[in-house]
Design an enzyme around this catalytic site. Structure first.
Site, PDB file in Angstrom:
ATOM      1  N   GLU A  42       0.874  -1.172   0.000  1.00 52.18           N
ATOM      2  CA  GLU A  42       0.000   0.000   0.000  1.00 52.18           C
ATOM      3  C   GLU A  42       0.916   1.228   0.000  1.00 52.18           C
ATOM      4  O   GLU A  42       1.794   1.325   0.860  1.00 52.18           O
ATOM      5  CB  GLU A  42      -0.888  -0.003   1.251  1.00 52.18           C
ATOM      6  CG  GLU A  42      -1.864   1.144   1.205  1.00 52.18           C
ATOM      7  CD  GLU A  42      -2.763   1.243   2.434  1.00 52.18           C
ATOM      8  OE1 GLU A  42      -2.729   0.331   3.285  1.00 52.18           O
ATOM      9  OE2 GLU A  42      -3.482   2.244   2.523  1.00 52.18           O
ATOM     10  N   ARG A 269       5.081 -12.939   9.693  1.00 51.29           N
ATOM     11  CA  ARG A 269       5.748 -11.688   9.358  1.00 51.29           C
ATOM     12  C   ARG A 269       7.070 -11.599  10.103  1.00 51.29           C
ATOM     13  O   ARG A 269       7.280 -12.234  11.140  1.00 51.29           O
ATOM     14  CB  ARG A 269       4.863 -10.490   9.665  1.00 51.29           C
ATOM     15  CG  ARG A 269       4.563 -10.266  11.127  1.00 51.29           C
ATOM     16  CD  ARG A 269       3.404  -9.311  11.323  1.00 51.29           C
ATOM     17  NE  ARG A 269       3.747  -7.954  10.945  1.00 51.29           N
ATOM     18  CZ  ARG A 269       3.155  -7.282   9.952  1.00 51.29           C
ATOM     19  NH1 ARG A 269       2.218  -7.840   9.238  1.00 51.29           N
ATOM     20  NH2 ARG A 269       3.494  -6.046   9.679  1.00 51.29           N
ATOM     21  N   LYS A 279       4.185   0.808   9.482  1.00 51.40           N
ATOM     22  CA  LYS A 279       4.348   2.061   8.747  1.00 51.40           C
ATOM     23  C   LYS A 279       3.702   3.227   9.492  1.00 51.40           C
ATOM     24  O   LYS A 279       4.199   4.349   9.457  1.00 51.40           O
ATOM     25  CB  LYS A 279       3.720   1.935   7.352  1.00 51.40           C
ATOM     26  CG  LYS A 279       4.666   1.326   6.345  1.00 51.40           C
ATOM     27  CD  LYS A 279       4.031   1.276   4.974  1.00 51.40           C
ATOM     28  CE  LYS A 279       3.029   0.159   4.899  1.00 51.40           C
ATOM     29  NZ  LYS A 279       2.481  -0.046   3.545  1.00 51.40           N
TER      30      LYS A 279
END
Ligand code: ATP
Ligand code: MG
Length: 566
Positions: A42, A269, A279
């Site tokens: 994104e 992850r 982020k």
């Protein structure tokens, strides 16, 4: 598992679980034996080391099996996204050494198609326009144990829904007034199946589609269908999406898509000690000016690591060593530091630099004399060439390498002690000069000409120090970076602390260093080993007047120690 006769399966044990899946799919002819993966960021921030792991995985998998990888921007949330981020992400993927299949795709390329898919579901009675407020919806959702409450708008006719959805698109309603929801099951134990929102109204400017749209697809709705449209064979994502998978399957089922369905696989992850990866939180550090930008050398972003002196090869090696896990874990950041040290040990030239200087005067060395000592540029490189290092009567050594009243086993310089000056001579410390405040301003010593490096000598000393010649050295700015956090898991210290409570106040110290002429004029990104101190890289802030070096890592190797213990 049964033994397979397929050659590709022979070394199964050394494959990670994703490689096994891909090999099985190739063997069974699924997707016609093709492999197409994708990396779907994104564009709401810069890539970090976790993304780098995902990039290495997706591109690496495709490469290994003669496949391709798409780069697709998941640009479904216009208020948080921008072309600055798009450009930075493209640059970082390339820098890591990967090439996507052209062209670059965007979820926004599929807005029209997604809209058509949505109308199809409405016509089938599988989606409805809901007038509940966000608050009402959240209240009515229930919990995994308590079933949710059905929306009072759930049984609108397909006709009415279609009309309302078209008018949503035309901009007839305000933000929050209506949403489109999938009609699934408000009693499902999987919360994602409780009539999830597919579209929301946002009167916002999109960085690619401008003002064309005022309804935007939710990530869960856009994601799986985008994979389908592109013909992705293996949709790899992180574990938190595991329980979204039934929803993705439901969408495909109800769109009556039976051929070429993408299948999602989840892996753990990457988490790193002393590092935050979200982020949203990294953006906070930038906006609140705890760091100097997304590419601050202390940031775990790809651009920060690059400026810090990490190489693409070291990051790829790290991703390989971390492997692919199916369970959440936290990797020690010293493994990452180990990977860059391995790389630079092989590839970085050595220079002597003194960061905390004290003057050393060799009383019996002729004034005005200079000697050129030949030194291998990189002793780890068998083909290394030689450079000349200037030696003279006045040198700088590190203040820490001298002690007036040393403890036992201090093998560096002390009154009466003999040490070797690297590549040069053995010297003996005779006396010190102090200023009025008692600080040492000069150390005086005697050198032994017969101990010149390369000559056979009987003198054995225990310590070897680095040094530079005062009149032959250059001043540089050195930025000594350390970890950004003082806690290994800054986000999980306790319930009432924030990760920012554990920012390391000493994560950056700036000092003036003195170095050899060969370290001057190098281009940004060039790395050197400052002997006995660590690896350093030229910062882009360098200019004709002033060279700036960043510390990549100190030489001391905490990872090797950990490995030995294990
Ligand atoms: P963040 O929470 O850090 O903002 P994200 O998952 O929201 O990350 P995306 O831009 O959606 O960021 O991620 C793009 C891809 O990178 C996704 O496929 C995601 O699974 C992967 N990814 C993100 N963070 C990690 C991580 N820490 N380890 C491995 N892969 C990751
Ligand atoms: Mg995300």
């Amino acid at each position: 598992m049964e033994k397979s006769e397929n050659n590709a399966n022979e070394n199964k044990t050394s494959l990670n679980f994703l490689e096994q899946i891909v090999e099985n799919d190739i063997a069974s002819g699924k997707h016609g034996g093709k492999v197409l993966t994708r990396f779907p960021p994104e564009p709401n921030g810069y890539l970090h080391i976790g993304h780098a792991k995902s990039i290495c995985l997706n591109f690496g998998l495709a490469k290994k099996y003669n496949g391709k990888t798409n780069l697709r921007f998941d640009d479904t949330n216009p208020t948080k996204e921008s072309t600055e981020y798009v450009d930075a992400i493209r640059e970082d993927v390339k820098w890591l050494g990967f090439q996507w299949q052209e062209p670059v795709w965007y979820a926004s390329d599929y807005f029209e198609k997604l809209y058509e898919f949505a109308e199809y579901l409405i016509q089938k009675g599988k989606a409805f326009v809901c007038d509940m407020t966000a608050e009402e919806m959240s209240k009515g959702r229930g919990t995994p144990q308590i079933p949710g409450i059905e929306s009072p708008w759930r049984n609108r006719s397909a006709e009415e829904n279609l009309d309302l959805f078209k008018r949503m698109r035309k901009g007839e309603f305000k933000e929050g007034e209506k949403v489109l929801r999938a009609k699934i099951d408000m009693t499902s134990p999987n919360m994602h199946m409780r009539d999830p929102v597919m579209y929301r109204i946002m009167h916002a400017h999109h960085h690619r589609t401008g003002n064309e749209w005022c309804i935007y697809p939710m990530y869960d709705w856009a994601h799986g269908q985008s994979d389908y449209i592109e013909g992705i064979t293996h949709s790899i994502c992180t574990l938190e999406f595991e329980n979204h998978r039934p929803l993705y399957e439901w969408f495909l089922d109800n769109l009556d898509i039976s051929e070429n369905r993408p299948r999602q696989y989840e892996f753990a992850r990457l988490n790193l000690t002393y590092t935050i990866m979200s982020k949203r939180k990294l953006l906070q550090l930038v906006e609140e000016k705890y760091v100097k930008g997304w590419n601050d050398p202390r940031m775990p972003t790809v651009s920060g690591l690059r400026r810090r002196g990490y190489t693409p090869a070291s990051i790829r090696a790290f991703a390989e060593k971390v492997g692919v896990a199916k369970r959440e874990n936290v990797i020690d950041v010293s493994l990452l530091e180990y990977c860059i040290k391995e790389d630079l040990n092989r590839n970085a030239s050595r220079v002597m630099t003194v960061l905390n200087p004290v003057k050393l005067v060799i009383d019996n060395y002729p004034e005005g004399q200079t000697e050129q000592l030949p030194v291998k540029v990189n002793p780890e490189d068998p083909e290394s060439c030689f450079k000349m290092v200037s030696f003279s009567r006045e040198l700088y050594i590190e203040r820490e390498d001298f002690m007036e009243n040393p403890p036992r086993k201090f093998f560096r310089m002390a009154p009466g002690n003999e040490v070797r000056l690297k590549y040069a001579y053995v010297v003996r410390c005779d006396s010190v000069v102090k200023d009025d405040a008692g600080n040492i301003t000069e150390i005086h010593c005697t050198y032994f000409p017969e101990t010149k490096s390369g000559l056979p000598s009987d003198k054995k000393v225990k310590g070897t120090l680095h040094w530079v010649s005062v009149s032959h050295s250059y001043e540089i700015e050195v930025r000594l970076y350390d970890r950004l956090f003082t806690e290994p898991e800054p986000e999980n210290v306790s319930e009432d602390t924030d990760f920012k409570d554990f920012l390391n106040p000493d994560s950056l110290k700036v000092v003036t260093g003195y170095t050899e002429p060969v370290a001057i004029g190098l281009r940004p990104g060039k790395s050197l080993q400052f002997e006995r101190l660590g690896y350093f890289v030229v910062d882009p802030d360098s200019n004709e007047e002033k060279m700036v070096y960043n510390r990549v890592v100190p030489l001391k190797d905490s990872w090797a120690k950990i490995e030995q213990k294990g």
